[in-house]
Design an enzyme around this catalytic site. Sequence first.
Site, PDB file in Angstrom:
ATOM      1  N   ARG A  62       0.693  -1.056   0.008  1.00 25.44           N
ATOM      2  CA  ARG A  62      -0.165  -0.135   0.133  1.00 25.44           C
ATOM      3  C   ARG A  62       0.720   1.224   0.109  1.00 25.44           C
ATOM      4  NH1 ARG A  62      -2.673  -4.059   2.070  1.00 25.44           N
ATOM      5  NH2 ARG A  62      -0.547  -4.514   2.909  1.00 25.44           N
ATOM      6  N   THR A  63       1.778   1.434   1.060  1.00 22.14           N
ATOM      7  CA  THR A  63       2.628   2.694   1.178  1.00 22.14           C
ATOM      8  C   THR A  63       3.113   2.685  -0.060  1.00 22.14           C
ATOM      9  OG1 THR A  63       2.639   2.095   3.532  1.00 22.14           O
ATOM     10  CG2 THR A  63       3.950   3.560   2.623  1.00 22.14           C
ATOM     11  N   LYS A  90      25.778  -5.873  -0.931  1.00 22.43           N
ATOM     12  CA  LYS A  90      27.196  -5.714  -1.191  1.00 22.43           C
ATOM     13  C   LYS A  90      27.947  -5.042   0.259  1.00 22.43           C
ATOM     14  CE  LYS A  90      26.902  -5.209  -6.036  1.00 22.43           C
ATOM     15  NZ  LYS A  90      27.131  -4.357  -7.098  1.00 22.43           N
ATOM     16  N   ARG A 112      11.063   3.899   3.662  1.00 12.47           N
ATOM     17  CA  ARG A 112      10.689   2.745   4.777  1.00 12.47           C
ATOM     18  C   ARG A 112      12.131   1.966   4.941  1.00 12.47           C
ATOM     19  NH1 ARG A 112       5.533  -1.112   4.796  1.00 12.47           N
ATOM     20  NH2 ARG A 112       4.595   0.885   5.204  1.00 12.47           N
ATOM     21  N   HIS A 140       4.870   5.656  11.890  1.00 10.73           N
ATOM     22  CA  HIS A 140       4.281   5.446  10.352  1.00 10.73           C
ATOM     23  C   HIS A 140       3.550   6.869  10.077  1.00 10.73           C
ATOM     24  CE1 HIS A 140       2.966   3.952   6.536  1.00 10.73           C
ATOM     25  NE2 HIS A 140       2.903   2.865   6.663  1.00 10.73           N
TER      26      HIS A 140
HETATM   27  N1   CP Z   1      -0.284  -0.193   5.763  1.00 11.69           N
HETATM   28  C1   CP Z   1       0.807  -0.436   5.361  1.00 11.69           C
HETATM   29  O1   CP Z   1       1.868   0.387   5.756  1.00 11.69           O
HETATM   30  O2   CP Z   1       0.886  -1.450   4.399  1.00 11.69           O
HETATM   31  P1   CP Z   1       2.183  -1.771   3.409  1.00 11.69           P
HETATM   32  O3   CP Z   1       3.126  -2.425   4.487  1.00 11.69           O
HETATM   33  O4   CP Z   1       1.506  -2.633   2.457  1.00 11.69           O
HETATM   34  O5   CP Z   1       2.772  -0.478   2.934  1.00 11.69           O
END
Ligand code: CP
Length: 311
Positions: A62-63, A90, A112, A140
């Site tokens: 999603r993100t 590496k 991320r 998040h």
């Molecule tokens: N909600 C969320 O962060 O989903 P993903 O891990 O798929 O990005």
Amino acid sequence: MAETKELSSKHILGIKNLKPEDLHLIFKTAKNFKEVINRPIKKVPSLRDVTIANLFFENSTRTRISFELAEKRLSADVVNFSAGSSSVKKGETLLDTVNNILSMKVDMVVMRHPAPGACAFLAQNIEANIINAGDGTHEHPTQALLDAYSMMEVIPQLKGKNVLICGDIKHSRVALSNIFCLTKLGANVKVCGPPTLIPKYISKLGVSVEYNMRKALEWADIANVLRIQLERQDIRYIPSLREYAQYYGIDKTLLNSLNKPVVIMHPGPINRGVEISSDVADSDQSIILQQVENGVAVRMAVLYLLAAKRK
Ligand code: CP
């Protein structure tokens, strides 16, 4: 509250260091972008002079897609990086990796990373705007923003409303960012889950705790349901997923037995039959797919407002 026209920070590292005025500015801007992405032509030229790198050192559906779509809808140039197919394998460090990418004239970084604080570390060491797309068990922020935005589409005034966050609170960056966001917006926040998955410090964040799911749901106007993050559990915090589902899983029978409707949310990915049953996830009470839709508009707002800080 005084309205503001620009964000107080050049980065979005977490909700903790945003002001309530920042949150309201993001929501107002997202509302405009939601209108844009529902037009036949979903694109605006706002970021056509901006290059954005999406650096994902951890899996995402999603993100990652939501940020990429948000960037493309704003006409930014986009580069995507996955740690698994990069020179990180590496032995290249995070800072060397990012500095190499930035030397190709990248303006903004969406990252991320499994390490809590990785985005804050980058922000101290590089000039580009950083957006935290999830750092380990820490925060998040854009998930919490899209969650709050989605809640306000159903219940416009969250002040004084009861929001339950349930499940694996201990390992959840979504829980922490939601707690910071919702308390800044004046909502009453309660967490519910097995005692082993509720951190001992949680009441210091201004939230209450309930261990019985039925009682928690009877209190709630909205329930944001989280998954058990087995991948982050160094030891076993619950005897089995079957027992977790029995005591903390939310199904239609449980919801129908309550004395009021509860709006059901989930950040995804869903473990159907564990924390939530299919008949709840796919029901009219659930706004899970609205959350995903709103993610694009909210991320467009964040990118647009941060780009304005560059000028
Ligand atoms: N909600 C969320 O962060 O989903 P993903 O891990 O798929 O990005």
